[in-house]
Structures are given as C-alpha cells and as structure tokens.
Design an enzyme around this catalytic site. Structure first.
Site, PDB file in Angstrom:
ATOM      1  CD  GLU A 301      -2.451   1.270   2.675  1.00 10.11           C
ATOM      2  OE1 GLU A 301      -3.406   1.936   2.717  1.00 10.11           O
ATOM      3  OE2 GLU A 301      -2.042   0.304   3.597  1.00 10.11           O
ATOM      4  CE  LYS A 366      -8.581   1.314   2.901  1.00 13.46           C
ATOM      5  NZ  LYS A 366      -7.535   1.523   4.083  1.00 13.46           N
ATOM      6  CB  CYS A 416      -5.355  -0.429   4.540  1.00 15.36           C
ATOM      7  SG  CYS A 416      -5.023  -0.181   6.171  1.00 15.36           S
TER       8      CYS A 416
END
Length: 541
Positions: A301, A366, A416
């Site tokens: 990430e 995301k 994440c």
C-alpha cells in the site's frame, strides 16, 4: 448466603459478592492469552468463556451489565493497547488523550459484550432449574454472540477486529468450515465447544453434589451440539483434502512480494522518495535471481509515496519493468480531475497495475476507508482532528469490485484493513477474482500485536472464498496463503526483502461466496425469537 434446592421445581441459585466479577476477569485474561501477538495460546480459546458462562443465569440486570463491562473492558483494552502508540506518534495526540481514545473504543466494543451478558442472563434466568439453564446455554450463547459480532462489524462503518475464530488462523484443519458460513461459523463453533464443556463440568459437579441431579440432565441439546461439532470436524478434514487436490491440479502463477520496510516517519518525506523507489527496485531485482522468475511483482500500500501522473521517478520504474518484462501491482495515491463536479479533484488510495511497458492500465480504489486515518467523519464538527495519512485532502472511496486482470491472474485487491471485512473479498470473488491480493502498510503498529491480528484476519479470506492470497506489507507481515488457509510463507516484521511463490488460481465458488455470508445475519435475526420463546416458556412454567 441463602440458597434453594436444585430440583426441577426450584429457582436458580444466585451469585452474590464478587464471584461473577472474578469469573468475568478470568475469562478476559484467558481470551487475551489466546489471541495472537502476545502469547497466542489458541487452545485456551476453547475454555476461555467457561468462567463467564458459569455466572450467567443467576445475576440481576445490574450485575450482568457490570460483569459484561468488566470482562469486555479488560479484554478489549488488552487487545487494542497499540492504539495509544499510534495516536501519540502519528496523530500528535497527548498521551492522556490517546489513552482516552483507547478507552472510548474499548468501551464501545464492550457495549456488545455487555449486551450479550444481559440478554443471555435474562434468557437463562427464565429456566426453572440450573440443569435447564445450562442446557439452554448451548443454543443461546453462540447465536447471541455471533449476531452481536455481526452487528459490531457493520454499525458505524464496522469494527470487526479479532472476532474469536480468528485466533485459529494457524490451524487450517480447524477452519475449513469457513467456506460454509465464514469466520463467523468458526467463532460459532468455538463458543459451542465452550458451552458444551461447561455443560459437562456443571453436570459432573451436579452429579456428585446432589442426589436429585440425575433428573435434571437434559441430554438432548448437548448430544445435538456434540454431533454438530463432529460433523464440522469431519467436513473440515474432507474439505481440506479436496481443496488440496484441487489446488495441485489448477493453473498457477509465480508472484513476488516486496517488503520495502520504509519507516513511517520517512514514508512521505519529499527528500526520501527517491530512496524509497530505489529500495523497491533493488529488492525487486533480487526476485529475478531466483530460478522461477515472477510474472507479477506486488508492492505494498502506497509504496509509491507520490502521485504517479506527475512524478519523474516513474521513469525509473518503467525502465525496470521493461528490462525485466514483468507486470507490477503497487499501492499509490491517485487523483482524478473532474471539473464538471462540485469537487474538482478526487483523491484515492489506489492499487495500480502497470503493464509490460510500465503504463498504468488498470486501477482499484480503496472502498472502505479508515475513519480518522483516511478521512475525518463529521469534519464540520471535528475540524480540530487531522487524518493520520499525511496527504493533502481526504480520500474518496472507490465503488468497484472488479478484479485487476494481469494475464491469467484476476486479482481481487484488498487495501489495508479492507482485508478484515469479509464481504469485500467475497464480492471480488463473485466478480471473477481467482487470486486475492492484500496491499497494506502496518508500519505505524510498531512491534505490537496489531500486525499479527491483521495477518490472522486476512488468512480467513483465503479459506472463505477458496482463493490463494498474496499479502504485501510495507514492514510486514507479508506472505502467501493457500486456498486451504495454510500459510505458505510469511515474513518477519521490519525486514526488507523480496520473496517468490507459485500461487494457485482457483475459480469455483464456495457456499460462503454464494450465500453463506448470511449465516451471521441469521443469528442476529434469531435473537428476538429466542427472547420471545424464553419469555413464553417462563410463563408456562
């Protein structure tokens, strides 16, 4: 203390003094020791709730509420202690304010724990005898627990951190049924084992302490629970062998994970970004020194600490990709200019897939953003709180579950803590993903238990959907997980390295993927029914 007989016509013996609170504290300690990161003594998971169960059914409303508060606060503060260091170091919080934030979060999660104690105690108290109460616990406890776990996992964006079943992540033979009902089914089984062992201990105690105990056994519920657990165990054994065979026969792809180990306080420094790129390129070069060359490189990430569209350092990355004829999947911030909208620039926490020429040709944004980490809820009222992510502006959530296609790889990306939300991986699998890829940066957790928690929860996404899983973390834990949940490789924390693995690309769907995710919802909807029938039974008695 005044007591009554334990015959079928009697009421339950109450608990007075500090006894229920001592039992609650003992359960909290056992649960803490069972969780990974501190000790990881997972067998304790199967007895940890017995002290708490032994108090339920004999408490007042106030006692059951305080028992739940005591157990939950001790457990969740020990589970989430690392939040203080994160908020102090990266959020600029005063230590007292950071401790208050930890307490507030632990208290919120404890609300569900206390609600479990209050509801379970109320329903069990409706039984006219201890024997009936303990037998009823076998039905009530797992249903209540899982229903409330599900509620905690969706309300206010959800905090499904380390539900009980996750502690078994290193025991693949015990978690295969996750492809039926998800990790919630494994937690359900854990609670069933606790309740069954408690029933057994209680009945042994009753047999030796009361001449009339034999009439109060109620064998049917424990026998049914025992048979259910045997069926789940048998299914896990057979399913493990079946998936192992399927994995051996399917297509594969060689993938390299690169763990850059970039310190968090340097990650967004403009003066350090070239060193960051050089670090990833140098480590990636090692991946090609192995006998099997990777078809796909995976960086963590925000491995690129800049916006690629306007960064000269992208030329270095393109040159490397072209020289090694490889695809690259990397985390990076990204922005889109949309002048026709009210917000002209949208910022994303993205995963970019670069083709053999180094061109970005596919992207995942995301979707489940971290509150106060990637955006500030109620910013108008909480203007004094800044996001922990050191980038200008809040991120915008993505809205697509489509996998990123890299030749024969269809990667369902989890950025994440998206990996702790089962439905994201499930929907990506439904959309055609044959591999799950988790890009994360756990640097701010430090040498705490949090990276182990995050890794444990991620492992379950592989079993639930029967997909190989690749995880690239900035500072660890990175690794590879098979569709059976076996951890094929995992890295140590704070080590810079690159490692390769041949990953299976399965494509069939599990029951969980198709509808088993509703198991926890079913438990939640059954709670009013349990309350109704327990009250009705009390009136009849």
């Amino acid at each position: 203390m005044t007591t009554t007989s334990t015959s079928t016509a009697s009421t339950l013996e109450p608990l007075n003094g500090y006894s229920p609170y001592i039992r609650a504290l003992l359960s909290a300690v056992l649960l803490t020791l069972a969780m990974p990161g501190i000790t990881g003594w997972w067998p304790l998971l199967f007895i940890a709730l017995i002290p708490l169960f032994s108090a339920l059914g004999r408490l007042s409303i106030q006692q059951s509420l305080f028992t739940g508060l005591l157990c939950g606060l001790l457990y969740y503060t020990s589970l989430l202690y690392w939040i203080i260091a994160v908020l102090k170091r990266y959020g600029g919080f005063h230590p007292a304010l950071a401790a208050a934030a930890l307490f507030a979060l632990a208290f919120y999660m404890t609300v569900y724990f206390s609600l479990f104690c209050v509801l379970a105690n109320h329903m069990l108290a409706q039984s006219a005898s201890r024997g009936k109460s303990v037998a009823l616990l076998l039905l009530i406890a797992p249903t209540l627990w899982i229903g409330l776990d599900f509620l905690r996992g969706i309300l206010f964006t959800g905090i499904p951190w380390m539900d009980l079943g996750y502690a078994l992540y290193r025991q693949p033979l015990l978690i295969q049924a996750a492809d039926l009902g998800g990790h919630h089914l494994i937690s359900f089984a854990v609670i069933l084992v606790n309740a069954l062992l408690f029933w057994l201990a209680d009945r042994i105690h009753a047999f030796f302490s009361s001449a009339s105990a034999g009439s109060d056994y109620h064998f049917a519920p424990p026998v049914i629970v025992f048979l259910l657990l045997v069926c789940l165990g048998g299914y896990s054994t057979v399913r493990y062998q079946q998936i192992s065979s399927d994995t051996a026969a399917t297509d594969t792809a060689i993938i390299s994970v690169v763990q850059g180990n970039i310190e968090q306080h340097l990650k967004w420094s403009p003066h350090h970004k070239e060193k960051t790129v050089d670090q990833y390129l140098s480590l990636s070069a090692h991946a090609f020194q192995e006998e099997d060359k990777p078809a796909l490189l995976v960086w963590p990430e925000t491995a690129l600490p800049f916006y690629p569209a306007r960064e000269p350092l992208m030329d270095k990355i393109r040159d490397f990709i072209q020289a090694h004829d490889v695809l690259l999947l990397t985390g990076s911030p990204y922005f889109i200019v949309t002048p026709q909208e009210q917000t002209p620039v949208s910022y994303y926490n993205s995963a970019l897939l670069l083709d053999h020429s180094g061109r970005v040709y596919s992207r995942y944004n995301k979707q489940h953003l971290v509150p106060f980490g990637e955006y500030v809820p109620l910013r108008t009222y909480l203007w004094f709180i800044k996001p922990l992510v050191e980038i200008v502006g809040d991120f915008t959530p993505g809205d697509s579950f489509k996998p990123l296609v890299a030749e024969n790889i269809k990667a369902g990306v989890l950025i994440c803590f998206e990996s702790i939300f089962p439905d994201i991986a499930r929907q990506e699998t439904t959309e055609g993903a044959n591999l799950l890829v988790n890009l994360t940066n756990d640097a701010w957790y430090g040498e705490s238990s949090a990276p182990y928690h995050s890794w444990a929860m991620t492992v379950f996404r592989a079993v639930e959907n029967r997909r190989g899983l690749v995880r690239a973390a900035n500072t660890g834990i990175s690794g590879f997980v098979s569709p059976t949940g076996e951890i094929l490789q995992e890295t140590a924390l704070f080590k810079a390295l690159a490692t390769n693995a041949k990953m299976p690309l399965l494509s069939h769907h599990t029951l969980f993927t198709c509808g088993g995710y509703r198991f926890a919802i079913l438990c939640l909807t059954l709670i009013p029914t349990l309350l109704y029938f327990s009250a009705r039974k009390k009136r009849k008695e």
